[in-house]
Write a protein that holds these residues in place. Structure first.
Motif, PDB file in Angstrom:
ATOM      1  N   SER A 123     -24.513 -35.786  -9.688  1.00  0.00           N
ATOM      2  CA  SER A 123     -25.966 -35.577  -9.756  1.00  0.00           C
ATOM      3  C   SER A 123     -26.540 -35.676  -8.348  1.00  0.00           C
ATOM      4  N   PRO A 124     -27.171 -34.614  -7.836  1.00  0.00           N
ATOM      5  CA  PRO A 124     -27.578 -34.601  -6.428  1.00  0.00           C
ATOM      6  C   PRO A 124     -28.906 -35.275  -6.125  1.00  0.00           C
ATOM      7  N   HIS A 125     -29.631 -35.741  -7.148  1.00  0.00           N
ATOM      8  CA  HIS A 125     -31.024 -36.140  -6.931  1.00  0.00           C
ATOM      9  C   HIS A 125     -31.214 -37.630  -6.663  1.00  0.00           C
ATOM     10  N   PHE A 126     -30.156 -38.436  -6.689  1.00  0.00           N
ATOM     11  CA  PHE A 126     -30.327 -39.865  -6.454  1.00  0.00           C
ATOM     12  C   PHE A 126     -30.756 -40.122  -5.014  1.00  0.00           C
ATOM     13  N   GLN A 127     -31.560 -41.151  -4.838  1.00  0.00           N
ATOM     14  CA  GLN A 127     -32.074 -41.495  -3.511  1.00  0.00           C
ATOM     15  C   GLN A 127     -31.535 -42.850  -3.076  1.00  0.00           C
TER      16      GLN A 127
END
Length: 308
Positions: A229-233
């Protein structure tokens, strides 16, 4: 009542195992951890984790071997991509009354054992969004057509890299019988991505355990956990899911090779070298090119020299 964590490891996954254990011990110095050897090549990792992280080896290794071989033989020698992946089944019969199993390609961001509080009401826990993608990598549509599971049952499919349960919910013979059922119907399962243990394990749980709970369905929801999942900060040594506004409980590189340049490499590297200097050359490096790839590259290099 005893509570603890199980892992399965060998020397091949030494680096991942150390990263996982450092992340656990950073927030939890006390919970007992038991390692089930993946194969006979485990002396290096066993020596370090027992001395430095308070890990114990699964006591009855003969039982683990017998269990794994029996499950393998039920399906025949050509069925499993790797029969040793079934060694996690030994968790059901180990020393802990209540337990959490964790794959070693994971790092955790909380006192992860606290999730066992849900076992006060349930007998099996998972904590992922595998169900959001339907039944792929687990079952084929034939389990519905044959009436094996209902549509509601299939909302509980899960990733087998993080799960929790209780000792002796069923017997060893029950386990063998369930695998034998599966062996009679290989068309029920989606093995296209070689997730050998996950389809069979889902069948076992959905068939044998009625009181199931996915932690992501807790009140208020829960963050994701997959490294794809690319959206983690990233904030410090943790990741946050902006979709839920919550910190991740753990991050799982399922199906993602952990190496420089992979998703969230900085997070993994942080935990692997926690308390020690990060080497210039990471312990996990991209795999060397195959002989075929090297030969092709040499030919291309020669041809480039003769271009006008």
């Amino acid at each position: 009542m005893t509570r603890g964590i199980y892992i399965v490891a060998n020397d091949k996954v030494y680096e991942q195992t150390i990263a996982l254990l450092k992340s656990i011990r950073l927030r939890d110095a006390e919970t007992p951890i038991v390692m089930i050897p993946f194969d006979d090549n485990h002396q290096k990792v066993a020596d370090v984790v027992t001395k430095e992280y308070g890990v114990q080896l699964y006591e009855d290794l003969d039982f683990v071997e017998t269990l794994c071989q029996q499950l393998h033989e039920i399906f025949g020698k050509d069925f499993f991509s790797n029969p040793n992946k079934q060694r996690k089944q030994a968790c059901w019969f180990g020393p802990f009354d209540e337990f959490l199993y964790i794959d070693v390609d994971i790092v955790v961001f909380e006192k992860i054992i606290d999730n066992l509080k849900y076992l006060d009401e349930y007998d099996f826990l998972c904590c992922d969004y595998q169900h959001a993608n339907g039944i792929k990598d687990v079952f084929t549509s034939k389990v519905l057509e044959a009436g094996i599971f209902t549509a509601d049952d299939l909302k509980d499919v899960f990733n087998s890299g993080w799960w929790a349960s209780k000792k002796n919910l069923f017997s060893v013979q029950d386990l063998y019988d369930t695998f034998a059922e599966c062996a009679q119907h290989p068309d029920y399962f989606d093995f296209s991505q070689k997730t050998t243990d996950q389809p069979i394990f889902n069948y076992l749980v959905l068939k044998r355990i009625a009181r199931r709970f996915n932690v992501v369905r807790r009140p208020g929801g829960a963050p994701g956990s997959w490294a794809g999942s690319p959206h983690f900060q990233q904030k410090g040594d943790r990741l946050f899911d902006p979709k839920t506004g919550q910190p991740l409980q753990y991050l799982h590189w399922a199906g993602v090779r952990i190496e420089p340049g992979c998703p969230y490499w900085d997070i993994w590297q942080h935990y692997r070298y926690l308390g020690e200097p990060i080497p210039e050359r990471p312990a996990i490096a991209p795999p060397p090119k195959s002989w075929t790839r090297q030969a092709i590259d040499r030919v291309k290099s020669v041809l480039r020299k003769f271009k006008p």
